[in-house]
Design an enzyme around this catalytic site. Structure first.
Site, short mmCIF file in Angstrom:
data_model
loop_
_atom_site.label_atom_id
_atom_site.label_comp_id
_atom_site.label_asym_id
_atom_site.label_seq_id
_atom_site.Cartn_x
_atom_site.Cartn_y
_atom_site.Cartn_z
N ASP A 704 38.17 27.24 44.34
CA ASP A 704 37.64 28.01 43.23
C ASP A 704 37.80 27.14 41.98
O ASP A 704 38.53 26.14 42.01
CB ASP A 704 38.38 29.35 43.08
CG ASP A 704 37.52 30.37 42.30
OD1 ASP A 704 36.65 29.94 41.53
OD2 ASP A 704 37.75 31.58 42.45
C1 BGC Z 1 35.22 32.54 40.20
C2 BGC Z 1 34.31 32.13 41.33
C3 BGC Z 1 33.07 31.49 40.76
C4 BGC Z 1 33.49 30.28 39.95
C5 BGC Z 1 32.33 29.53 39.32
C6 BGC Z 1 35.48 31.41 39.24
O1 BGC Z 1 36.02 31.88 38.05
O2 BGC Z 1 36.42 33.04 40.72
O3 BGC Z 1 34.00 33.23 42.13
O4 BGC Z 1 32.18 31.15 41.77
O5 BGC Z 1 34.32 30.72 38.89
O6 BGC Z 1 31.74 30.26 38.31
#
Ligand code: BGC
Length: 921
Positions: A704
């Site tokens: 993530d």
């Molecule tokens: C989230 C993800 C997301 C990523 C990119 C993170 O803050 O937990 O689910 O895909 O950001 O935006």
């Protein structure tokens, strides 16, 4: 010739249908719904005027072309008449009490202030045939729900509104525009005739809901979660929300598995429940029972007066045996087509015996680390919700091992978990037992299974496409890649990298010049899940949320819808959607439940597998997330999810397993947090033993965004990234410059210290390259997209933003200042300029506008400034009588290196000489 254009009309039809089929009707006394032709309707609740199309955070930031709210859609329904006077009263009040946007990301109100109902408004309720009360809630990333009024519970004003409207209306219908289930104890208190969960349906949401309210679509959605009397009744509530440790003491008894076993009387609405405008008879039997599979056949008859669809749900009661099991578990489901009154449909559901097996993590059956079927009677229930499903027959099974696995990801600390014991009267008692702890060292396992290191050959002239064409093996191609490039390949770049489609979350793969020279394309991924997020403002289709899709129980419809999304991604030159989200609704307070499907893993897995398969038709590799145990937002990067291996496998991993095995998922996102002491991105057993070796996954694993990992027994830290490489979490997301190692990660250091091997980096590199070879980016790079499709890809819609529209601004290497030359800007009323800014310095800046206008001091000249699509300020200057003046404001860029700064000009006659961004140091 194939039509490559995105058919927005069909997209809208499918999304509308999905929202409609996802609406769950919980009450419908005296057939309060559907609304009848000619009826007069009084609409209550300010949320009628502001529809929540989705929840908050990365999963909700889609720039839509339009959003149809429930009231908008009802206004278009010519067969009913809305009370204009009441609408006017609300409009006046809303003017005085505008929608509170909050402070953005993670700090948005869960609900909006509601208007107190006056006697005049109650008069409207009396005068009309039906009162419709709309309640709204939101929550999301970085923002769990809370258990109090205004979030999980209704506020006093909302309760008062429902109570008083119910008292005077002929029929009251309450519609819930919410991300996931909320407290429903008020239904018994005030008895509205109808209650409809409408969820958050994306840009077509209002239309879908109106179709159900007016009966164009017969209500057919089913709950994907159990609604209990109180939040305290959910066994996970006790441990939910601890930012450091979260003990999953309820073990496999999540949702209905708990309630149907131990606490039936606490349930207001059972899992799978949902009313229809018609009625159905379901007769079911076990058709075949082989060693491998069970086949259940059901005959569904529409016994009511209107056409409609029904969901056939199959549950099993497996023997308690030595392991203990829930009273019921969902093992299959199917949705019928639209049946006319009197019409029948035969539904056949094939259930692999694996789906009835339980995982023995203690060895109590004599077969530790195996999925087993325990000896005894297996009873099958079929119906339209977990509670009312009726017996369709039983069969006997002798004890047998269905799959032999290895212990993986077991907890390292002891705690007590819940276990069911069958009492002589047939009821179940919840006892506790100590959870079995880990006996295997994952690091040792990794060392025993290190991949071979390929001898570095230097550039042999092979391009990546030669692997695609079978001219060279992947091994020989990878052997050419320098160590530093393999390390750079581990680092994805973003957010909003200029190397890929503007506004997307990450660029990965060929992010350095030397990798480009080897013909490695730059892959692109974008959020997800409920539509494509492009922060520069490019428009995309906003989809119904995960819960709504789950409630359709309609994998075919979800597949058709996501086929459109796959096409849309491809046309936007995006290789992977960061979705679907598939964590389990362990507790109703989790903020991201709106992105996820259900408390049940089988339903979650099957819906997501349909999404994955559908997007794959366009070569898109959806990224299933968050792997795994992301069941609360508070402390999401610090909280350790402590759970038994059985619960991990049967509940929290099962959906992912199905998305990989049934759906063919090619990309996985790990979480911010840890499971059993290991941050998931650096967990070898999670990312390699289970995901790849057991499930046969062959794609990429990414972290993530800015996630950490740890060395076992230590806290996670930003620099600690070598465990990710070792675990086969192939890509760290994200850095500003992959080559420069801005986060000073320890990958190179650990490689040279012998703690990582080059072979591991090469293996991960091959995973990434393998992914790219199946993705649109390799076809684009090698001109293998046909001319017709390319033309569509490169055709700009009027409202699209592409790289050519952006004004690229980088910071001065010495001063870190950024200067925008005014001659590049277009300051005239209604115009927009978008600056693609790459700032080295992260922190507070002062933005200074140097401008003039020929107009006098009374002229108002507003410039609105948005960063990454969030409104930051409106700088309103007065006319300057032709003199150059400076206007300065504080500007925060303490997060991320790439941004889109959009300037919107509200007036003519403005000249800008330059705009400076000066770091405040
Ligand atoms: C989230 C993800 C997301 C990523 C990119 C993170 O803050 O937990 O689910 O895909 O950001 O935006």
């Amino acid at each position: 010739m194939k039509n490559y254009k995105l058919d927005l009309e069909r997209y809208a039809v499918l999304a509308r249908q999905a929202t409609a089929e996802g609406c769950v009707l919980l009450e419908n006394e005296g057939q309060a719904l559907p609304l009848r032709e000619g009826e007069r309707v009084a609409v209550f609740g300010r949320m009628a005027f502001h529809y929540y199309k989705s929840g908050l955070g990365s999963g909700g930031l889609v720039n839509t072309r339009y959003v149809v709210g429930i009231l908008d859609a009802l206004k278009d329904c010519k067969e009913i008449r809305l009370d204009e006077k009441l609408m006017g009263i609300y409009e006046d009040w809303i003017r005085e009490n505008p929608f509170d946007e909050g402070q953005g990301w993670g700090r948005v109100p869960w609900c909006q202030k509601e208007m107190e109902v006056t006697d005049e408004m109650l008069g409207c309720a009396r005068d009309n045939d039906v009162s419709l009360v709309i309640i709204g809630r939101t929550a999301g990333e970085d923002q769990d729900n809370n258990a109090g009024p205004g979030s999980y519970c209704l506020t006093e004003t909302e309760e008062d509104m429902i109570r008083r409207v119910c008292q005077v209306s002929k029929r009251t219908v309450v519609v819930l525009n919410v991300g996931n289930i909320i407290d429903m104890s008020w239904v018994k208190k005030y008895h509205p005739q109808a209650v409809l969960y409408a969820w958050q349906g994306g840009q077509e949401g209002g239309n879908g809901v109106a179709d159900v309210l007016t009966g164009k679509v017969c209500a057919c959605g089913k709950l994907t979660d159990t609604i209990a009397q109180s939040i305290e009744d959910y066994p996970s509530t006790e441990n939910f929300g601890n930012p450091f440790k979260n003990y999953y003491k309820e073990d496999i008894y999540v949702g209905y598995r708990y309630f149907e076993t131990f606490a039936k009387d606490k349930v207001l609405y059972p899992f799978g429940y949902g009313l229809s405008y018609t009625s159905f008879g379901i007769k079911a039997e076990i058709l075949k029972n082989s060693e491998e599979e069970l086949t259940v056949a059901a005959e569904v008859v529409n016994t009511g007066a209107v056409k409609g669809k029904e969901v056939v749900q199959v549950y099993a009661k497996v023997p308690q045996g030595k392991l203990g099991n829930p009273a019921r578990r969902l093992i299959g489901f199917a949705k019928t087509g639209e049946l006319k009154p009197g019409e029948k449909e035969e539904v056949v559901i094939v259930i692999p015996k694996y789906d009835l097996a339980s995982y023995d993590d203690s060895g109590v059956t004599g077969h530790k680390s195996c999925y087993v079927l325990e000896e005894g009677t297996y009873e099958i229930f079929v119906g339209s919700d977990v509670r009312s499903a009726e017996s369709a027959g039983c069969y006997e099974e002798k004890f047998r091992v269905v799959e032999k696995l290895q212990e993986a990801c077991a907890p390292v600390e002891k705690f007590s978990r819940m276990k069911a014991v069958l009492m002589p009267d047939g009821s179940y008692r919840a006892v506790t037992e100590e959870v079995p702890v880990r006996t295997v060292d994952p690091q040792e396992r990794r060392k025993q299974n290190l991949p071979e290191t390929l001898a570095y050959t230097g550039d042999k002239g092979y391009k990546l496409v030669d692997v695609l064409d079978g001219k060279v093996s992947m091994e020989n191609f990878v052997a050419q890649i320098r160590e530093e490039d393999l390390i750079a390949m581990f680092r994805g770049e973003g957010m909003c990298s200029p190397k890929v489609t503007p506004g997307t979350a990450a660029a990965f793969g060929g992010v350095t010049e030397s990798m480009k020279a080897l013909g490695i394309p730059v892959g692109c991924c974008a959020d997800g899940p409920s539509g494509i997020r492009m922060d520069c403002g490019t428009k995309a289709f906003s989809l119904p949320n995960g819960t709504a899709l789950g409630c359709t129980f309609n994998t075919e419809l979800v597949g058709d819808l996501y086929e459109m999304t796959g096409k849309e991604l491809r046309l936007n030159k995006i290789d992977s959607l960061l979705g679907p989200g598939m964590n389990i609704h362990r507790n109703p307070l989790n903020g991201r439940n709106f992105e996820y499907i259900s408390e049940d893993p089988l339903l979650t897995g099957r819906i997501c597998a349909a999404q994955v398969k559908a997007m794959a038709k366009s070569g898109i590799g959806s990224t299933i997330k968050h792997f795994c145990g992301n069941n609360q937002e508070v402390g999401r990067s610090t909280s350790d999810s402590v759970m038994s291996e059985r619960c991990l496998r049967e509940i929290y991993l099962k959906g992912f397993e199905m998305a990989v095995r049934e759906g063919g998922a090619r990309s996985v996102m790990t979480t911010y947090g840890s499971v059993n002491g290991l941050w998931t991105a650096g967990s070898y057993d999670l990312c390699t033993t289970i995901l790849r070796k057991e499930w046969g996954f062959e794609g990429i694993v990414m972290t993530d965004w800015w996630a950490k990992s740890n060395y076992e027994g230590h806290q996670a830290a930003v620099q600690v990234k070598a465990p990710m490489v070792a675990a086969q979490n192939d890509i760290y997301m994200v850095v500003s410059d992959a080559k420069a190692n801005p986060e000073k990660d320890d990958v190179e250091e650990m490689l040279h210290a012998g703690k990582l091997t080059l072979g591991e980096l090469q293996r991960n590199g091959a995973n990434i390259l393998g992914f790219l070879l199946k993705s649109p980016s390799i076809l684009l790079l090698t001109d293998r997209i046909c001319a017709e499709e390319l033309e569509v890809m490169n055709t700009k819609e009027a409202d699209d933003v592409d790289a050519g529209d952006l004004i690229a601004i980088t910071s001065d290497p010495e001063t870190q200042e950024m200067v925008v030359d005014g001659s590049l800007l277009h300051p005239a009323k209604g115009n927009t300029d978008i600056l693609a800014v790459t700032n080295d310095y992260m922190g507070e800046f002062t933005v200074k506008f140097v401008l003039r206008s020929e107009l006098g001091e009374l002229a108002q000249l507003p410039i609105s400034v948005f960063m990454d699509n969030i409104h930051k300020m409106t700088v309103s200057v007065q006319g300057t009588n032709g003199k150059w003046v400076e206007e300065s404001r504080p500007f925060d860029m303490s997060f991320g290196h790439n941004h889109y700064i959009k300037l919107y000009y509200g007036a003519d006659n403005l000249e800008i000489k330059e705009i400076l961004f000066i770091p405040n140091r």
